[in-house]
Enzyme design. Structure first.
Site, PDB file in Angstrom:
ATOM      1  N   LYS A  82       0.544  -1.130   0.274  1.00  0.00           N
ATOM      2  CA  LYS A  82      -0.047   0.238   0.201  1.00  0.00           C
ATOM      3  C   LYS A  82       0.918   1.268  -0.054  1.00  0.00           C
ATOM      4  CE  LYS A  82      -4.029   1.623   0.251  1.00  0.00           C
ATOM      5  NZ  LYS A  82      -3.743   2.855  -0.658  1.00  0.00           N
ATOM      6  N   LYS A 106       5.038   2.299   8.567  1.00  0.00           N
ATOM      7  CA  LYS A 106       3.674   3.619   8.601  1.00  0.00           C
ATOM      8  C   LYS A 106       2.662   2.406   9.151  1.00  0.00           C
ATOM      9  CE  LYS A 106       3.553   7.096   5.941  1.00  0.00           C
ATOM     10  NZ  LYS A 106       3.263   7.559   5.137  1.00  0.00           N
ATOM     11  N   LYS A 118       5.015   2.278  -2.778  1.00  0.00           N
ATOM     12  CA  LYS A 118       5.457   4.017  -2.698  1.00  0.00           C
ATOM     13  C   LYS A 118       6.013   3.657  -4.754  1.00  0.00           C
ATOM     14  CE  LYS A 118       4.833   7.695  -1.140  1.00  0.00           C
ATOM     15  NZ  LYS A 118       4.317   7.518   0.126  1.00  0.00           N
ATOM     16  N   THR A 202      -4.854  13.016   6.286  1.00  0.00           N
ATOM     17  CA  THR A 202      -3.504  13.274   6.705  1.00  0.00           C
ATOM     18  C   THR A 202      -3.307  14.141   7.596  1.00  0.00           C
ATOM     19  OG1 THR A 202      -2.809  12.765   4.220  1.00  0.00           O
ATOM     20  CG2 THR A 202      -1.277  13.356   5.553  1.00  0.00           C
ATOM     21  N   ASN A 233      -2.995  19.060   0.019  1.00  0.00           N
ATOM     22  CA  ASN A 233      -3.401  19.418   0.537  1.00  0.00           C
ATOM     23  C   ASN A 233      -3.626  18.629   1.976  1.00  0.00           C
ATOM     24  OD1 ASN A 233      -6.049  17.242   0.869  1.00  0.00           O
ATOM     25  ND2 ASN A 233      -4.801  15.522   1.012  1.00  0.00           N
TER      26      ASN A 233
HETATM   27  N1  GLU Z   1       0.723   9.015   0.397  1.00  0.00           N
HETATM   28  C1  GLU Z   1       0.270   8.532   1.662  1.00  0.00           C
HETATM   29  C2  GLU Z   1       1.119   8.959   2.054  1.00  0.00           C
HETATM   30  O1  GLU Z   1       2.517   8.403   2.218  1.00  0.00           O
HETATM   31  C3  GLU Z   1      -1.515   8.449   1.333  1.00  0.00           C
HETATM   32  C4  GLU Z   1      -1.139   6.691   0.999  1.00  0.00           C
HETATM   33  C5  GLU Z   1      -2.006   5.390   0.984  1.00  0.00           C
HETATM   34  O2  GLU Z   1      -3.020   6.082   0.898  1.00  0.00           O
HETATM   35  O3  GLU Z   1      -1.479   4.412   0.921  1.00  0.00           O
HETATM   36  O4  GLU Z   1       0.883   8.662   3.706  1.00  0.00           O
END
Ligand code: GLU
Length: 441
Positions: A82, A106, A118, A202, A233
């Site tokens: 993810k 995370k 990523k 976030t 955002n």
């Molecule tokens: N890009 C966001 C992060 O760095 C969200 C990642 C997601 O929702 O999968 O956490």
């Protein structure tokens, strides 16, 4: 006389640091304190898969541009990979690797059933028209379609990507695979499988942690000044939450520069101004990228992004890119608290300096985990066909993120670690448990 004698030590050539070596620095420090064998340790040092391709995109002028694109899948012991996809001229393998690793930690810190990945495309999206941008989004999915899926790897927005781009990507994925796959991508528009509360998640998650921290420290929000680097955002939503709760937002910025007003800035006014004047190619970044430099607001001072970090304030919120708080400026930072809404904003050297100076840092892998947490809710809704209310999303987000915060706080106290080390420790231990349970190590 020859002065180049043997007693003169050779110049120290610093090893070039990359986002990935910076990640590994923290990782090694923490892993050294966890009971694991060499094979287990090796699992954390490199991603499971690095996918890279140059994607071809035909521009409006008829020429074709080749863009380096990446999807790095770091670890999936705890669930499908993810993590977001960023469009940025400096996105490269080392950066995407580091960000994929941070995603794995995370998701484990907030204990949601995902691994970490990523994606990135090396492109300046501000120079693209809307139709060119759509081509980049679809070409990205075409390049990596075999590695993506509801149970395999679920992308999401990141720097310079947004719900519209996620919708194009889902559409492309479903076209290629002949499936209905609402959960393949998160951060989608509400009209196309998105979740309420994902757009502000976030910032919302970071705000819940901040509130808890401020309450525990018996501080009064009305007396606290906050500087926010980044008015995308996350930064913009955070400015609203803080302003509405009595904090004074003294500075905000975007990639073009920032504004500072010691008496406070009204985020509503800035957002309006930004929407009116922020001339961004293709309009794709509405609500995501702004152009504050053009603002001429009375009573505010234009500042650089570097100056913003060193302003007199109580709380500093880096909400833009990585590697901005370094050994160069760490000693000059005046804030007592740093909440990392951006990924990787602080280098390990800066971490050490700030720790010595008693500055509390809520690290990225915890502070900005609200985004991926609501992505998990969106994924669940996509799979079950349910639609959660905004209240339910908010309530569940608060529960999940504060549980993560408590685990990190407990670990920090027990192991006498910084919050970053403690978050890594919590995450790594959870990943390790899953790998052991699977019999991988
Ligand atoms: N890009 C966001 C992060 O760095 C969200 C990642 C997601 O929702 O999968 O956490």
């Amino acid at each position: 006389m020859d002065t180049s004698s043997a007693t003169t030590p050779p110049p120290v050539v610093a090893k070039a640091s990359t986002p990935y070596t910076r990640f590994q620095d923290t990782l090694k420090r923490v892993i050294g304190k966890i009971d694991m064998n060499d094979a287990e340790r090796a699992f954390f040092m490199e991603p499971q898969h690095i996918h890279k391709k140059d994607i071809a995109v035909q521009l409006d002028n008829g020429t074709t541009q080749m863009l380096p694109a990446f999807r790095v899948q770091f670890n999936n012991a705890r669930g499908p990979y993810k993590g977001g996809i960023r469009f940025h001229p400096e996105a490269d393998e080392a950066e995407v690797k580091a960000l994929a690793a941070l995603m794995s930690i995370k998701t484990a810190v907030v204990n949601i059933p995902f691994g970490g990945a990523k994606g990135g495309v090396q492109v300046d999206p501000k120079k693209l028209s809307k139709s060119e941008l759509q081509k980049v989004a679809r070409a990205y999915v075409q390049a990596f379609v075999d590695h993506v899926g509801e149970d395999i790897d679920c992308p999401a927005p990141d720097v310079n990507t947004n719900p519209i781009i996620m919708a194009w990507m889902r559409d492309e994925y479903e076209k290629i695979t002949h499936t209905f796959s609402p959960a393949v991508i998160t951060g989608k528009p509400l009209s196309f499988g998105g979740s309420l509360g994902r757009d502000t998640a976030t910032a919302r998650g970071g705000f819940f942690i901040l509130e808890e921290m401020i309450e525990r420290a018996a501080l009064d929000p009305d007396e606290l000044k906050v500087a926010i680097q980044g008015f995308g955002n996350a930064g913009m939503s955070m400015a609203h939450f803080l302003h509405n709760s009595g904090y004074t937002v003294v500075a905000v910025s975007d990639s073009q520069g920032g504004i500072y007003s010691p008496d406070g800035i009204d985020p509503v006014r800035i957002e309006k101004y930004k929407r009116k004047t922020g001339a961004v190619a293709g309009e794709y970044c509405e609500g995501s990228v702004c152009d504050i430099q053009r603002m001429k607001i009375d009573g505010v001072e234009h500042i650089t992004n570097e100056q913003l970090l060193e302003l007199p304030c109580d709380i500093l919120i880096p909400a833009a890119l990585d590697n901005v708080i370094t050994s160069e400026n760490a000693a000059k930072i005046k804030a007592k608290y740093i909440l990392e809404l951006a990924n990787g904003p602080t280098t390990p050297e800066a971490d050490a300096i700030l720790d010595r100076r008693g500055v509390s840092i809520i690290p990225d892998v915890l502070a900005n985990a609200g985004g991926v947490t609501v992505s998990y809710f969106e994924w669940s809704q996509g799979r079950s066909g349910e639609q959660w209310t905004a209240e339910k999303v908010d309530r569940e987000l608060k529960r999940v993120i504060l549980d993560g915060y408590k685990s990190v706080r407990r670990e920090a106290r027990r192991e006498e670690m910084t919050y970053r080390e403690a978050a890594f420790s919590v995450g790594i231990k959870r990943m390790l448990d899953a790998m052991r349970a699977r019999g991988w190590v």
